[in-house]
Scaffold this motif. Sequence first.
Motif, mmCIF file in Angstrom:
data_model
loop_
_atom_site.group_PDB
_atom_site.id
_atom_site.type_symbol
_atom_site.label_atom_id
_atom_site.label_comp_id
_atom_site.label_asym_id
_atom_site.label_seq_id
_atom_site.Cartn_x
_atom_site.Cartn_y
_atom_site.Cartn_z
ATOM 1 N N ASN A 1 -9.921 -8.432 8.774
ATOM 2 C CA ASN A 1 -8.834 -7.459 8.708
ATOM 3 C C ASN A 1 -8.974 -6.588 7.459
ATOM 4 O OD1 ASN A 1 -7.665 -8.491 11.040
ATOM 5 N ND2 ASN A 1 -6.507 -10.038 9.903
ATOM 6 N N SER A 2 -8.750 -5.297 7.634
ATOM 7 C CA SER A 2 -8.872 -4.373 6.510
ATOM 8 C C SER A 2 -7.723 -4.593 5.530
ATOM 9 C CB SER A 2 -8.858 -2.933 7.026
ATOM 10 O OG SER A 2 -8.930 -2.027 5.954
ATOM 11 N N ARG A 3 -8.065 -4.560 4.222
ATOM 12 C CA ARG A 3 -7.057 -4.753 3.182
ATOM 13 C C ARG A 3 -7.067 -3.569 2.225
ATOM 14 N NH1 ARG A 3 -8.598 -10.968 1.466
ATOM 15 N NH2 ARG A 3 -7.782 -12.020 3.311
ATOM 16 N N SER A 4 -5.950 -3.404 1.552
ATOM 17 C CA SER A 4 -5.841 -2.424 0.477
ATOM 18 C C SER A 4 -5.831 -3.170 -0.844
ATOM 19 C CB SER A 4 -4.561 -1.598 0.622
ATOM 20 O OG SER A 4 -4.543 -0.898 1.845
ATOM 21 N N PHE A 5 -6.388 -2.534 -1.878
ATOM 22 C CA PHE A 5 -6.464 -3.176 -3.191
ATOM 23 C C PHE A 5 -5.447 -2.512 -4.115
ATOM 24 C CE2 PHE A 5 -9.990 -5.744 -5.365
ATOM 25 C CZ PHE A 5 -9.075 -6.353 -6.216
ATOM 26 N N VAL A 6 -4.509 -3.314 -4.636
ATOM 27 C CA VAL A 6 -3.516 -2.836 -5.596
ATOM 28 C C VAL A 6 -4.060 -3.094 -6.992
ATOM 29 C CG1 VAL A 6 -1.150 -3.017 -6.419
ATOM 30 C CG2 VAL A 6 -1.653 -3.321 -3.980
ATOM 31 N N LEU A 7 -4.264 -2.014 -7.748
ATOM 32 C CA LEU A 7 -4.909 -2.097 -9.056
ATOM 33 C C LEU A 7 -4.134 -1.272 -10.082
ATOM 34 C CD1 LEU A 7 -8.656 -1.546 -8.085
ATOM 35 C CD2 LEU A 7 -7.704 -3.627 -9.052
ATOM 36 N N PRO A 8 -4.372 -1.517 -11.373
ATOM 37 C CA PRO A 8 -3.801 -0.632 -12.396
ATOM 38 C C PRO A 8 -4.334 0.787 -12.219
ATOM 39 C CG PRO A 8 -4.587 -2.684 -13.377
ATOM 40 C CD PRO A 8 -5.058 -2.686 -11.956
#
Length: 503
Positions: free
Chosen positions: A137-144
């Motif tokens: 499943n495609s994910r999004s990356f939450v980053l600074p």
Amino acid sequence: MPLAVLKSRALAGMEAPEVTVEVHLAAGLPGFTLVGLPDTEVKEARDRVRAAIQNCRFEFPQRRITVNLAPADLPKESGRFDLPIALGILIASGQVKGKGLENYEFAGELALGGELRAIRGALAMCAAMSQASASANSRSFVLPAESAAEAALVRSATILPARTLLEVCAHLNGLAPLVPYAGEALLTQPDYPDLAEVKGQAQAKRALEVAAAGSHSLLLSGPPGTGKSMLASRFPGILPAMTEAEALQSAAVQSLAGRFRSEDWGRRPYRAPHHSASSAALVGGGSVPRPGEISLAHHGVLFLDELPEFERRVLEALREPLESGHICVSRAARRADFPARFQLVAAMNPCPCGWLGHANGKCRCTPDQVVKYRGKLSGPLLDRIDLMIAVPALSDVELQARGDGEPSAAVRARVVGARERQLSRQGKANALLEPAEVEEYCRPDEAGVQLLKQAILRLSLSARAYHRILKVARTVADLADAGKIRSPHIAEAVHYRRGLGEG
């Protein structure tokens, strides 16, 4: 629900394995326990997370908090787990919604006021997530927000930059969704010093051109002030432009060391460590393995000035990566592999005082002292250097003449043409050819064979040196756009094997 599960990433060399952050709240005396092989930086997250949650006007649960970083046998380091730990506590305590967490990965270091600080290795983590998402499943990356630019170099990934913990919480609660990062295209026309600024030294410039065309290693020998360092600093400017894959790999290594800058995207690395550098600094190391100078020079240039002044064991550590293009750093509890496909350019004086062969006649070194000085470089190391060239002192006329040498752009055009011939013929640079490929692509004509036989007898060439002469001769032929290796190409390649002795 007193349990929250989020995804993040660790770093193990160039790899970024997935880490599951599990946060559980239980009844009992208030406490905060971190398990899962955390190091000191991760353990200190307890104080950063508590202060950040309170300063963001959330309630820090007065319960028994257990945070598990799985898998338990993978060492965890750095403050990148602050954000998922804080979110896990807020979700488990019911202050933030926990729906859809399987669609995200989180990483970020928290300031005490709740701000998110840049993290090391964002590019490597994002690349690993993108590869994993391709098969799941495609994910999004939450980053600074400060780390978003480098992570977004992985075009297939969705990056959600955030500046504070509050912004991430508002996104998860559906109040203010984070906007995917959409940065401007990075510049790919780096500016290098021009080779035209170097006066004279036509032979050394020719050696630089051959080294650049075939990705060969190079050793310059000459008295002080003859332009060795100046030549080396202009070497990246005549190399072919980096491909996107090469630029991404180079940027990933810089990201691991926390040294990535967006303005350096597409620029060939140029590393010039001092001769006092330790073996760990050069090849990588530390209790938590970090890339060394040879890896930071990946797809670029490693310049070692005053080569004999380096410790012998430091130089000997270069032998394996010069051949393989990677380095394995092993420690008692950890092992990390780093890429190290660099071009070595080294410089040295011809004798301990440096003035041997100079017209000023200052040298007073005895033959034994010269032999001892050059003996600091082992035979196996010199065997791995393709081109050795003397860089003599300039005459008065050359020194006072106006600098009107050939510009880097003209040399680079010939280098690019030669490299394209190599890629179309064998799919790689000549220096990277395996022994079987040398026999197939580097066969000289009859006159070249006879000249090569004489060189083997007179110079007592090893099998490695023999193959390297053929590779260099193939590069010389490619620069001349010749389909067959002929005796003049062999002669020039042999000359580069004995250039050190001419100093």
